[in-house]
Design a protein around this motif. Structure first.
Motif, PDB file in Angstrom:
ATOM      1  N   UNK A   3       0.795  -1.228  -0.130  1.00  0.00           N
ATOM      2  CA  UNK A   3      -0.092  -0.074  -0.106  1.00  0.00           C
ATOM      3  C   UNK A   3       0.916   1.352  -0.128  1.00  0.00           C
ATOM      4  N   UNK A   4       2.058   1.188   0.802  1.00  0.00           N
ATOM      5  CA  UNK A   4       2.696   2.480   0.767  1.00  0.00           C
ATOM      6  C   UNK A   4       3.496   2.661  -0.559  1.00  0.00           C
ATOM      7  N   UNK A   5       3.557   1.877  -1.644  1.00  0.00           N
ATOM      8  CA  UNK A   5       4.085   2.214  -2.786  1.00  0.00           C
ATOM      9  C   UNK A   5       3.041   2.462  -3.818  1.00  0.00           C
ATOM     10  N   UNK A   6       1.834   2.192  -3.398  1.00  0.00           N
ATOM     11  CA  UNK A   6       0.853   2.613  -4.317  1.00  0.00           C
ATOM     12  C   UNK A   6       0.680   4.210  -4.674  1.00  0.00           C
ATOM     13  N   UNK A   7       0.528   4.435  -5.790  1.00  0.00           N
ATOM     14  CA  UNK A   7       0.651   5.856  -6.246  1.00  0.00           C
ATOM     15  C   UNK A   7       1.817   6.682  -6.344  1.00  0.00           C
ATOM     16  N   UNK A 155      15.926  -1.475   4.968  1.00  0.00           N
ATOM     17  CA  UNK A 155      16.010  -0.858   6.098  1.00  0.00           C
ATOM     18  C   UNK A 155      15.682   0.765   5.758  1.00  0.00           C
ATOM     19  N   UNK A 156      15.246   1.424   6.885  1.00  0.00           N
ATOM     20  CA  UNK A 156      14.916   2.813   6.863  1.00  0.00           C
ATOM     21  C   UNK A 156      13.847   2.817   5.680  1.00  0.00           C
ATOM     22  N   UNK A 157      12.820   2.016   5.761  1.00  0.00           N
ATOM     23  CA  UNK A 157      12.053   2.001   4.478  1.00  0.00           C
ATOM     24  C   UNK A 157      11.198   3.501   4.479  1.00  0.00           C
ATOM     25  N   UNK A 158      10.740   3.968   5.632  1.00  0.00           N
ATOM     26  CA  UNK A 158       9.804   4.955   6.007  1.00  0.00           C
ATOM     27  C   UNK A 158      10.654   6.229   5.138  1.00  0.00           C
ATOM     28  N   UNK A 159      11.899   6.416   5.566  1.00  0.00           N
ATOM     29  CA  UNK A 159      12.544   7.447   5.157  1.00  0.00           C
ATOM     30  C   UNK A 159      13.013   7.318   3.342  1.00  0.00           C
ATOM     31  N   UNK A 160      13.045   6.104   3.112  1.00  0.00           N
ATOM     32  CA  UNK A 160      13.589   6.039   1.633  1.00  0.00           C
ATOM     33  C   UNK A 160      12.151   6.375   0.743  1.00  0.00           C
ATOM     34  N   UNK A 161      10.930   5.910   1.529  1.00  0.00           N
ATOM     35  CA  UNK A 161       9.779   6.140   0.733  1.00  0.00           C
ATOM     36  C   UNK A 161       9.260   7.858   0.692  1.00  0.00           C
ATOM     37  N   UNK A 162       9.825   8.366   1.985  1.00  0.00           N
ATOM     38  CA  UNK A 162       9.614   9.844   2.064  1.00  0.00           C
ATOM     39  C   UNK A 162      10.442  10.508   1.051  1.00  0.00           C
TER      40      UNK A 162
END
Length: 239
Positions: A3-7, A155-162
């Motif tokens: 879901x966090x990759x959608x869009x 690792x640090x998935x949230x930071x990478x997606x931001x």
């Protein structure tokens, strides 16, 4: 895809809307959906509901043949060859004509892109490809992890997606900027002095953002403006 990759991916449809050009347009091959339909039918036929799939497939073919045969008898009873042969000939003729039409329309769209594309847009399209490739790589990594390999977890998935979100926003902004400058080039050439202050502002923004990774694409937007300014000067000197 999680879901966090959608869009996050910049789709071809969105890219064409942002640039107002049919970029990355692919030729539609009529046989491709037919192949996919056949493959899907074969998979279903081999599955637990294979008998139902085969029955439905045969029923569709028989119904189509009967319907076409009835149309031939009602409106073209002068045709003496079997209706199934006429059906094949008509299908091939219509399919071939449609494919030729699609090809010429595709060539026209490609010609439109070649005529209007700028050096800056080529750079941005390449950046979009690289950005989408990163999204795809993360998706594949997620699939490998979901298959039972927790050691490949990002690792640090949230930071990478931001960071990817910021990059996406900058890409969209740069593409919009390029389109505005490209579509209004004639006006900008005749009113170059009006844009000097704006370019100075963009330069100041570049200085404040140049230390950040997500500022790189803002610099790309600035480069677009500078490229257009250089082109304006070239056109003015020629005039």
């Amino acid at each position: 895809m999680r879901d966090d990759l959608q869009g996050l991916e910049i789709s071809q449809k969105e890219l064409q809307k942002l640039t107002n050009l049919p970029v990355n347009d692919e030729l539609i091959i009529l046989t491709d959906p037919i192949k996919r339909l056949v493959i899907r039918f074969i998979k279903q036929a081999k599955g637990p509901e294979g008998a139902t799939a085969v029955f439905i497939g045969v029923a569709i073919v028989v119904f189509s043949q009967i319907t076409f045969d009835l149309i031939i008898k009602l409106f073209a009873n002068w045709i003496t060859i079997p209706s199934w042969i006429v059906l094949i000939i008509c299908s091939l003729s219509i399919g071939t004509s449609t494919q030729v039409l699609l090809y010429f329309l595709w060539k026209q769209r490609i010609s439109t892109v070649k005529k209007n594309i700028t050096h800056s847009l080529k750079i941005l399209l390449n950046d979009v490809d690289r950005y989408n490739a990163v999204i795809k790589a993360i998706d594949i990594n997620d699939q490998i992890e979901a298959a039972g390999n927790p050691g490949v977890s990002l690792k640090e998935r949230k930071k990478v997606l931001e960071a990817l979100k910021l990059t996406r926003n900058d890409l969209v902004r740069a593409l919009k900027t390029e389109r505005i400058l490209r579509e209004n080039k004639k006006f900008i050439v005749s009113r170059a002095e009006l844009f000097i202050n704006n370019l100075a502002t963009l330069t100041a923004m570049q200085v404040s953002e140049q230390a950040t990774e997500h500022g790189r694409l803002l610099n790309e937007a600035l480069q677009i403006a500078l490229d257009v300014q250089q082109e304006m000067r070239s056109l003015q000197s020629q005039g």
